[in-house]
Write an enzyme that holds these catalytic residues in place. Structure first.
Site, PDB file in Angstrom:
ATOM      1  N   TRP A 290     -15.521 -96.246  73.217  1.00 31.55           N
ATOM      2  CA  TRP A 290     -14.628 -96.499  72.086  1.00 31.55           C
ATOM      3  C   TRP A 290     -15.371 -97.106  70.916  1.00 31.55           C
ATOM      4  CZ3 TRP A 290     -11.220 -93.312  73.269  1.00 31.55           C
ATOM      5  CH2 TRP A 290     -10.774 -93.171  74.587  1.00 31.55           C
TER       6      TRP A 290
ATOM      7  N   ASP B  90     -10.408-103.946  67.942  1.00 29.62           N
ATOM      8  CA  ASP B  90      -9.642-102.877  68.579  1.00 29.62           C
ATOM      9  C   ASP B  90      -9.134-103.436  69.902  1.00 29.62           C
ATOM     10  OD1 ASP B  90      -8.632-100.748  69.992  1.00 29.62           O
ATOM     11  OD2 ASP B  90     -10.485 -99.577  69.980  1.00 29.62           O
TER      12      ASP B  90
ATOM     13  N   LYS C 194      -0.824 -98.459  76.104  1.00 29.14           N
ATOM     14  CA  LYS C 194      -1.172 -99.176  77.328  1.00 29.14           C
ATOM     15  C   LYS C 194      -0.114-100.255  77.590  1.00 29.14           C
ATOM     16  CE  LYS C 194      -5.487 -97.450  76.343  1.00 29.14           C
ATOM     17  NZ  LYS C 194      -5.588 -96.133  76.982  1.00 29.14           N
TER      18      LYS C 194
END
Lengths: 387, 387
Positions: free
Chosen positions: A113, A190, A214
């Protein structure tokens, strides 16, 4: 025959509370009054068919934003936006808006990521009239991203640094920041995969963002919070209106039609989180779940945690990753395959590691029940006994 | 007391078929097998908690794309993408990807949505190293956007023109292209508000896009189709990966986590559309609904259509707009207010015109029933009799 109980270890889109599924399904049939408040009579229309400019949706949107402040602890100094495009779009929007020509954007590389975020900063810099530098201050790539790397002792000068970007939890390798780095640089976080899982200092982020899928809701809605003073900053030329944070903020977060269903569900999840004791209550439960799994891994001769005990402070409480070793090397793959097949048949869904790294992964987000972890631990112990 | 029947004239997010609400709500509780096929047993998990990389979601996504080709008539020469960010984000992505430096992007201005698209082309052009021109070839602004303006006889040279952009239907003023313009320029079409309503030559568009929240599904998912050959074009530097069509296409439309719920519902709507006779069947019903309303407007001394009879070929079959006249000018506002209040009380929801223009608007998308139009026509006639 009774249906088998399925435990859903999906890394995302991921498990949400059953109560949220019920309330969300009800809203698709008929939205309740007062922003779908519990027990309110229906309005005669589905959530999906009402205008985002209607009073009913206004209540839903405003309450979701308020819950982000109240439940997640985002301070009122920050503007909350519920956007689209996922964290991946934020990888691009952050440098587009805030990497001034001549500045440096700094990143910590903790795997896939972060790598994508770094590449988008580089892509934006390649545009004419942009030309910022993208610096990677720390990386754990050399050891297979098996820990959160420490920042260098000497950080770049604040005046020349646009921001420092970190990924608070890496879903693929199973690493997590124990605490937000305390640095004298504007921090961009993030927090897609561990937001809401514990008190984690979100207020330290100048800009934070999280794909909802999530701990916060369904896919297709992205939570962004950023310091209001940054909305005044000059954005480099060439950035269209829809990709400017200030444009969204100027319209109260409703610059264009949002994902109305996603915003509703995010609000329902945050209500559930508040009623379950908030992030502090969640932290205890999540720690207990993670501890149980890491204990099995640390005491096993067959299962090997991807993040070794020596890096215990880097271990994710959300995504526990491991490989199967023990047997001769050429037998590992077959053994992993057998383990995954048997786990699947026993009702443990989504245990396979990310396609880029293989092995196994148990994603145990907020809504994942302790009993599912206990059942998996027993299954693993029993599998090792038989192996 | 029986609940009053509500007719939902919302301009978007808008009415969808009741059957779709039922099937979507069921999927939020528990997804059915075979991509939520009718009658398939449940998979034991909610749609919202499964990975976008799972086989179950793969089926849902692939079927939705296939239905776009089959039901809407998008040819296989075009790549279909189900993105996020709404048509508004497409206003920006189109010039970002395809306005080469030195070229001209051409637009027809039919009101608010075209205007936003034009502004984004100008914003992108302001970036360093970009520098394309943005030309407005035709506009009906001078007459309050009461018709679709004709294109000039002499179009700009093809070699220097990146594309010609049109909005196929304007929701705010209630205008609609009778047919896609036949021009020897690459056509870009924002078909957000009339896609799927009739056979309309979508195949003529080199690039087309539509926010789903009118005829296709819920908000938060955007249908894009573009000629595959355009995916090979060089994109100017500085455009991040997430904003490049080619990057999305290279990953089969699943570059990052999509709005999984939105994709499912879009597929359900297209199945419904197919089962109702497709776009040809829909065209008949939509024409009948629109004709009924325009007949009332054309025969009234109180209600005045925004698009006059002289421009009948520009009249939208999706959004019928009118004002209240007749009485002395200073009484119009009060009369409009009374009409809207009485209409709301009678169960006609969402009749108020767009906040930017006022007056009244009846949005009568695919799923809106003829009986609701008939009821509104009767209500209007009765209101005029009493007024």
């Amino acid at each position: 025959m009774a249906a088998q109980r399925i435990f859903n270890f999906s890394a995302g889109p991921a498990i949400l509370p059953p109560e949220v599924f019920e309330r969300a399904a009800a809203a698709v049939r008929e939205l309740g009054g007062d922003g779908h408040a519990k027990g309110a009579p229906g309005i005669g229309l589905s959530l999906l068919e009402i205008s985002h400019r209607s009073q009913d949706f206004g209540m839903i949107h405003d309450r979701a934003v308020e819950l982000v402040h109240e439940v997640l602890g985002v301070p009122k100094t920050h503007q909350v936006l519920l956007l689209q495009g996922g964290a991946t779009q934020q990888f691009a929007m952050v440098p587009m808006n805030f990497a001034a020509p001549g500045s440096t954007t700094a990143y910590v590389d903790t795997g896939a990521w972060s790598t994508k975020a770094i590449k988008e900063s580089q892509a934006v810099a390649a545009g004419g009239g942009r030309g910022h530098e993208t610096a990677v201050l720390a990386s754990s790539k050399d050891t297979g991203y098996d820990h959160i790397p420490a920042l260098p002792e000497h950080l770049p000068a604040k005046a020349a640094t646009a921001y420092l970007h970190v990924t608070s939890n890496n879903t693929i390798f199973g690493t997590e920041y124990e605490a937000m780095p305390a640095v004298d640089l504007p921090l961009v976080v993030d927090a897609s995969s561990n937001i809401g899982s514990r008190p984690m200092g979100l207020e330290r982020a100048t800009i934070g963002y999280a794909g909802a899928q999530k701990n916060l809701g369904p896919s297709g809605v992205t939570l962004v919070w950023l310091e209001r003073s940054w909305l005044e900053r000059e954005v480099p030329a060439g950035v269209p209106n829809i990709l400017r944070y200030a444009s969204h903020a100027a319209k109260g977060g409703l610059l264009n039609t949002p994902n109305t269903f996603g915003v509703l569900v995010l609000g329902l999840v945050l209500e559930w989180l508040r009623d379950k004791g908030g992030v502090a209550g969640m932290a205890e439960r999540n720690q207990a779940k993670a501890d149980a799994l890491y204990t099995v891994l640390d005491n096993s001769d067959l299962f090997a945690p991807h993040v070794p005990k020596a890096h215990a402070s880097s271990r994710s409480r959300m995504n526990v990753t491991w490989t199967l070793g023990g047997a001769a090397e050429d037998g590992r793959e077959a053994l992993t395959k057998r383990f995954l097949a048997e786990a699947g048949a026993a009702g443990f869904s989504g245990i396979k590691g990310h396609r880029s790294v293989g092995g196994c992964r148990a994603s145990i987000y907020n809504a994942f029940p302790l009993e599912g972890v206990t059942a998996l631990c027993e299954f693993m112990t029993e599998f090792e006994r038989r192996a």
